[in-house]
Motif scaffolding. Sequence first.
Motif, mmCIF file in Angstrom:
data_model
loop_
_atom_site.group_PDB
_atom_site.id
_atom_site.type_symbol
_atom_site.label_atom_id
_atom_site.label_comp_id
_atom_site.label_asym_id
_atom_site.label_seq_id
_atom_site.Cartn_x
_atom_site.Cartn_y
_atom_site.Cartn_z
ATOM 1 N N MET B 1 16.638 -22.440 -34.105
ATOM 2 C CA MET B 1 17.278 -20.985 -35.146
ATOM 3 C C MET B 1 16.284 -20.266 -33.725
ATOM 4 S SD MET B 1 17.015 -19.500 -39.420
ATOM 5 C CE MET B 1 18.616 -20.493 -39.368
ATOM 6 N N LYS B 2 17.231 -18.780 -33.777
ATOM 7 C CA LYS B 2 16.236 -17.810 -33.352
ATOM 8 C C LYS B 2 16.023 -16.383 -34.141
ATOM 9 C CE LYS B 2 17.183 -17.951 -28.946
ATOM 10 N NZ LYS B 2 18.391 -18.718 -28.657
ATOM 11 N N CYS B 3 14.594 -15.560 -33.718
ATOM 12 C CA CYS B 3 13.833 -15.373 -34.985
ATOM 13 C C CYS B 3 15.051 -14.374 -35.748
ATOM 14 C CB CYS B 3 12.774 -13.906 -33.894
ATOM 15 S SG CYS B 3 11.617 -15.133 -33.826
ATOM 16 N N ARG B 4 15.775 -13.509 -34.716
ATOM 17 C CA ARG B 4 16.911 -13.006 -35.400
ATOM 18 C C ARG B 4 17.504 -13.551 -36.581
ATOM 19 N NH1 ARG B 4 21.985 -10.967 -34.502
ATOM 20 N NH2 ARG B 4 22.236 -13.120 -33.581
ATOM 21 N N GLU B 5 17.986 -14.581 -36.686
ATOM 22 C CA GLU B 5 18.940 -15.169 -37.328
ATOM 23 C C GLU B 5 18.310 -15.429 -38.934
ATOM 24 O OE1 GLU B 5 22.212 -18.617 -36.603
ATOM 25 O OE2 GLU B 5 20.449 -18.408 -34.506
ATOM 26 N N CYS B 6 16.681 -15.839 -38.453
ATOM 27 C CA CYS B 6 16.051 -16.122 -39.681
ATOM 28 C C CYS B 6 15.517 -14.573 -39.896
ATOM 29 C CB CYS B 6 14.510 -16.714 -38.057
ATOM 30 S SG CYS B 6 13.284 -16.463 -40.311
ATOM 31 N N LEU B 7 15.666 -13.179 -39.925
ATOM 32 C CA LEU B 7 15.222 -12.793 -40.743
ATOM 33 C C LEU B 7 16.699 -11.908 -41.290
ATOM 34 C CD1 LEU B 7 13.274 -10.195 -37.574
ATOM 35 C CD2 LEU B 7 12.431 -11.824 -39.577
ATOM 36 N N GLU B 8 17.682 -12.211 -40.590
ATOM 37 C CA GLU B 8 18.869 -11.828 -41.164
ATOM 38 C C GLU B 8 19.016 -12.734 -42.319
ATOM 39 O OE1 GLU B 8 22.182 -11.423 -36.943
ATOM 40 O OE2 GLU B 8 22.511 -12.507 -39.118
ATOM 41 N N HIS B 9 19.225 -14.096 -42.157
ATOM 42 C CA HIS B 9 18.751 -15.192 -43.409
ATOM 43 C C HIS B 9 16.998 -15.026 -44.520
ATOM 44 C CE1 HIS B 9 22.957 -15.953 -42.341
ATOM 45 N NE2 HIS B 9 22.191 -16.360 -41.168
ATOM 46 N N LEU B 10 16.791 -14.631 -43.866
ATOM 47 C CA LEU B 10 15.448 -14.547 -45.132
ATOM 48 C C LEU B 10 15.626 -13.870 -46.373
ATOM 49 C CD1 LEU B 10 12.519 -15.023 -44.571
ATOM 50 C CD2 LEU B 10 11.734 -12.747 -44.264
ATOM 51 N N TYR B 11 16.371 -12.542 -46.762
ATOM 52 C CA TYR B 11 16.128 -12.693 -47.909
ATOM 53 C C TYR B 11 17.109 -13.886 -49.692
ATOM 54 C CZ TYR B 11 14.316 -7.425 -47.453
ATOM 55 O OH TYR B 11 13.660 -6.834 -47.736
ATOM 56 N N GLU B 12 18.190 -14.091 -48.521
ATOM 57 C CA GLU B 12 18.973 -14.949 -48.889
ATOM 58 C C GLU B 12 17.713 -16.470 -48.888
ATOM 59 O OE1 GLU B 12 22.797 -15.644 -46.873
ATOM 60 O OE2 GLU B 12 22.016 -13.828 -46.047
#
Lengths: 210, 74
Positions: B1-12
């Motif tokens: 997983m890349k940072c961008r994806e991680c931040l995208e799903h961070l709230y979930e």
Amino acid sequence: MRPIAKPGRARPLFGPMPGPTPAPTPVDAKRESFEREALVHLDALYRVARRLTGNSADADDLVQETILKAYRAWDQYEQGTNAKGWLLTILRNAFINEYRRRVRHPETVDIDAIEPFAVFDRVQDDDPQGKFFDRIVDDEVLRAVDQLPESFRETVVLSDVEGMSYQDVAKILGVPVGTVKSRLFRGRQLLQKQLYDYAVTNGYIKRKDG
Amino acid sequence: MKCRECLEHLYEFLDREITPELEQEVREHIEGCEPCAGTAEFETLYLKFVQASCRAQGVPPELKRRILHELFGE
């Protein structure tokens, strides 16, 4: 909420010993379950009403109306399920139908037009733990919440203040779960930015360009 | 997983509204990525702060009395 003490049944000093306690009447049972399952959420209902209406007089009326409606419809509620969600749905529907036109004008917001703003990027060097938040008093946070566009405000309040699940928020607002997610994403960013700007203005933190 | 994806799903992830597979991916990414771990911590503190601040408000006692009176005539 503490249940109201029922008037004690006076025990006669003389005469026959009292028989077994009579079974509670349906009215007692209704009241008891309503107190236990519904009235415990009075604080939550008030908070949501206050954020939706934007003033305390309408919030008072909205909460009172919600509770009376809920009490009348109490036999339609399946006991032991999600009373908070059920009550908030009644409250939100009453708000839409009877208050919104009067007290606030719903604004349509183009989510994509809101510029992304990550507060963490601005504070990570000076205050990565967000200590500046703790200097902001409750009233100021509430004021910032009140400034959010309505669709973000109600989503943030239900989720972040009242702790409702995405699914529950979606049901209460009548929108898909995906909409709840995107509103939360932007709503949280907007609120963080408000609080950050406030902290900068008050000198709690130095402004930094991201 | 890349940072961008991680931040995208961070709230979930923080809201515990994420599938078990993604949950594990985000967790593993955060464990190995300092900036994302910092963001996660900051967002967690922010969410706690907002909840505590807004929950300080509750139903005014006078309104509660009025409601109980309406309901039960007391």
